[in-house]
Write an enzyme that holds these catalytic residues in place. Structure first.
Site, short mmCIF file in Angstrom:
data_model
loop_
_atom_site.label_atom_id
_atom_site.label_comp_id
_atom_site.label_asym_id
_atom_site.label_seq_id
_atom_site.Cartn_x
_atom_site.Cartn_y
_atom_site.Cartn_z
N ASN A 1 0.73 -1.33 -0.01
CA ASN A 1 0.04 0.01 -0.15
C ASN A 1 0.90 1.09 -0.05
O ASN A 1 2.17 1.25 0.38
CB ASN A 1 -0.73 -0.09 1.18
CG ASN A 1 -1.67 1.25 1.57
OD1 ASN A 1 -2.28 1.58 0.11
ND2 ASN A 1 -1.97 1.65 2.36
N HIS B 1 1.17 5.11 1.43
CA HIS B 1 0.07 6.13 2.40
C HIS B 1 0.79 7.47 2.16
O HIS B 1 2.17 7.28 2.38
CB HIS B 1 0.25 5.22 3.45
CG HIS B 1 -0.57 6.14 4.62
ND1 HIS B 1 -1.87 6.02 4.76
CD2 HIS B 1 -0.03 6.98 5.56
CE1 HIS B 1 -2.32 6.89 5.75
NE2 HIS B 1 -1.05 7.26 6.27
N SER C 1 4.85 6.83 2.17
CA SER C 1 5.66 5.49 2.60
C SER C 1 4.83 4.37 1.90
O SER C 1 3.68 4.33 1.56
CB SER C 1 5.04 5.24 4.13
OG SER C 1 5.47 6.31 5.00
N ASP D 1 -2.61 0.59 8.10
CA ASP D 1 -1.36 1.19 7.86
C ASP D 1 -0.13 0.78 8.75
O ASP D 1 0.79 1.81 8.96
CB ASP D 1 -1.49 2.84 7.82
CG ASP D 1 -2.46 3.33 6.79
OD1 ASP D 1 -2.65 2.59 5.87
OD2 ASP D 1 -3.51 4.32 7.25
#
Ligand code: GRF
Length: 192
Positions: A111, A113, A140, A149
């Site tokens: 992912n 972020h 990130s 996260d």
């Protein structure tokens, strides 16, 4: 170094909900000779996501699922398995995936972020960084685990916050960095 040909490149699925600028940068990266990936599938929970246009432009298969229940997620899992997907890249994907889904692709979901994790998990990251008078923010790329996260961080990029920055200008600056960070993080993640 081994020569990367169509047959030994890794199949990637990108999940989006909105604009898809990260998707676009990943597609461009995938088309470089040195790239180790092929974007085989674009998945969205939102049939109106602007980013779905890139499926048409670049002739990539796209699918929309609502992710509202186990059955819907099961369909996504089948689609991913049928397409031999090796890596899933969440790029502005606004749904939280279930534990079961994540366990099916353990360590294979990334992912991006818009903050320097572990700072500012969740939403409104730019507002929070400015409100706290942080000198830096950034982006990130991390491995997705079942906590929001919170998975292992693969790569980060810092951005200076200046006194004139608003959440909007900061978001724009960070997004530009994201477009470089995500491809670099994929290269790193595939080598782990
Ligand atoms: C990016 O800032 C990403 O970090 C966040 O959502 C935004 C998506 O932008 N998760 P885009 O759809 O890739 O343009």
């Amino acid at each position: 170094m081994a020569l990367l040909t169509g047959s030994n490149k890794k199949n990637v699925a990108v999940f989006i909900s909105g604009t898809g600028s990260n998707l676009k940068s990943l597609i461009k990266f995938s088309k470089l000779k040195k790239s180790q990936i092929i974007i085989k599938l674009i998945i969205s929970n939102n049939s109106k996501a602007k980013g779905l246009q890139y499926a048409n432009i670049y002739k990539i298969k796209k699918k929309v699922f609502d992710f509202k229940n186990t059955l819907s997620e099961k369909k996504v899992i089948n689609e991913l398995k049928n397409n031999d997907i090796h890596l899933i890249c969440l790029a502005g994907f606004m749904k939280i995936l279930s534990k079961n889904f994540i366990n099916n692709f353990k360590g294979k979901i990334l992912n991006i972020h818009p903050s320097l994790l572990p700072k500012y998990k969740g939403l409104n990251t730019h507002e929070r960084a400015i409100r706290n008078k942080d000198k830096y923010s950034g982006c990130s790329v991390h491995i997705v685990n079942s906590r929001l996260d919170s998975g292992r961080i693969i790569s980060q990029k810092k951005v200076r916050i200046n006194k004139f920055d608003t959440p909007k200008t900061l978001a724009k600056k960070i997004l530009t960095k994201e477009h470089k960070l995500y491809p670099a993080a994929i290269i790193k993640a595939l080598s782990l």
